[in-house]
Design a protein around this motif. Structure first.
Motif, PDB file in Angstrom:
ATOM      1  N   UNK A  14      -7.594 -20.870 -21.421  1.00 43.58           N
ATOM      2  CA  UNK A  14      -8.655 -21.752 -21.934  1.00 43.58           C
ATOM      3  C   UNK A  14      -8.140 -23.177 -22.078  1.00 43.58           C
ATOM      4  N   UNK A  15      -6.924 -23.329 -22.602  1.00 41.14           N
ATOM      5  CA  UNK A  15      -6.319 -24.645 -22.766  1.00 41.14           C
ATOM      6  C   UNK A  15      -6.069 -25.287 -21.402  1.00 41.14           C
ATOM      7  N   UNK A  16      -5.596 -24.486 -20.450  1.00 39.20           N
ATOM      8  CA  UNK A  16      -5.340 -25.017 -19.104  1.00 39.20           C
ATOM      9  C   UNK A  16      -6.636 -25.521 -18.477  1.00 39.20           C
ATOM     10  N   UNK A  17      -7.718 -24.751 -18.583  1.00 39.05           N
ATOM     11  CA  UNK A  17      -9.011 -25.154 -18.019  1.00 39.05           C
ATOM     12  C   UNK A  17      -9.511 -26.433 -18.689  1.00 39.05           C
ATOM     13  N   UNK A  18      -9.412 -26.488 -20.013  1.00 40.93           N
ATOM     14  CA  UNK A  18      -9.884 -27.659 -20.758  1.00 40.93           C
ATOM     15  C   UNK A  18      -9.090 -28.914 -20.402  1.00 40.93           C
ATOM     16  N   UNK A  19      -7.816 -28.738 -20.034  1.00 41.89           N
ATOM     17  CA  UNK A  19      -6.963 -29.869 -19.718  1.00 41.89           C
ATOM     18  C   UNK A  19      -7.051 -30.349 -18.282  1.00 41.89           C
ATOM     19  N   UNK A  25     -11.048 -29.029 -11.771  1.00 41.70           N
ATOM     20  CA  UNK A  25     -12.053 -27.994 -12.056  1.00 41.70           C
ATOM     21  C   UNK A  25     -12.910 -27.745 -10.820  1.00 41.70           C
ATOM     22  N   UNK A  26     -13.310 -28.816 -10.147  1.00 40.18           N
ATOM     23  CA  UNK A  26     -14.124 -28.676  -8.938  1.00 40.18           C
ATOM     24  C   UNK A  26     -13.368 -27.896  -7.866  1.00 40.18           C
ATOM     25  N   UNK A  27     -12.074 -28.161  -7.736  1.00 39.77           N
ATOM     26  CA  UNK A  27     -11.266 -27.430  -6.755  1.00 39.77           C
ATOM     27  C   UNK A  27     -11.183 -25.946  -7.121  1.00 39.77           C
ATOM     28  N   UNK A  28     -11.029 -25.649  -8.405  1.00 37.13           N
ATOM     29  CA  UNK A  28     -10.986 -24.255  -8.850  1.00 37.13           C
ATOM     30  C   UNK A  28     -12.294 -23.531  -8.573  1.00 37.13           C
ATOM     31  N   UNK A  29     -13.398 -24.186  -8.863  1.00 36.82           N
ATOM     32  CA  UNK A  29     -14.702 -23.581  -8.600  1.00 36.82           C
ATOM     33  C   UNK A  29     -14.953 -23.435  -7.099  1.00 36.82           C
ATOM     34  N   UNK A  33     -15.952 -20.184  -4.815  1.00 37.92           N
ATOM     35  CA  UNK A  33     -17.070 -20.180  -3.871  1.00 37.92           C
ATOM     36  C   UNK A  33     -16.623 -19.711  -2.500  1.00 37.92           C
ATOM     37  N   UNK A  34     -15.433 -20.156  -2.058  1.00 40.27           N
ATOM     38  CA  UNK A  34     -14.908 -19.701  -0.758  1.00 40.27           C
ATOM     39  C   UNK A  34     -14.668 -18.194  -0.777  1.00 40.27           C
TER      40      UNK A  34
END
Length: 119
Positions: A14-19, A25-29, A33-34
């Motif tokens: 959670x901390x990693x995502x928030x940071x 974040x867009x790259x992770x999402x 999607x891929x």
């Protein structure tokens, strides 16, 4: 055979995502999607969903409903995939592509249905 892939989060994730920056974040999402597109093309993805944080959970026990997380644990269920794969090895291969597999916990479990074997 159907498999559920359970994706667990924890305070560290959670901390990693928030940071992360908006770009990270867009790259992770985009990675998800891929993966979804790949699994849709192969016909292996039945459904996948990201879940809300445990604070938004409700628990029903003994006929009463209460708010908030119900398990005394640092890990929480963050999302899942329901897959239809030819083999367990393929389900494990897919699960390894989920980002949380490299820094968190991803569990693969056969779906037995109502009339499946006990163990």
């Amino acid at each position: 055979m159907k498999y559920v892939v359970l994706i667990y989060g924890n305070p560290h994730s959670r901390t990693a995502w928030a940071g992360m920056s908006d770009e990270q974040r867009a790259a992770g999402l985009a990675h998800y999607q891929r993966l979804n597109d790949e699994l849709d093309a192969s016909g292996e993805r039945i459904v996948s969903e990201r879940l809300a944080f445990p604070e938004l959970a409700k628990r029903i026990s003994g006929g009463s409903t209460t708010d908030g997380p119900f398990a005394e644990t640092k890990e929480f269920l963050a999302g899942f995939y329901l897959l239809d794969c030819d083999t367990e090895a393929r389900a494990l291969e897919i699960a390894a592509k989920i980002p949380e597999a490299s820094f968190g916990v991803v569990e693969v479990r056969p779906v037995m249905g109502l009339h499946g074997p006990e163990l």
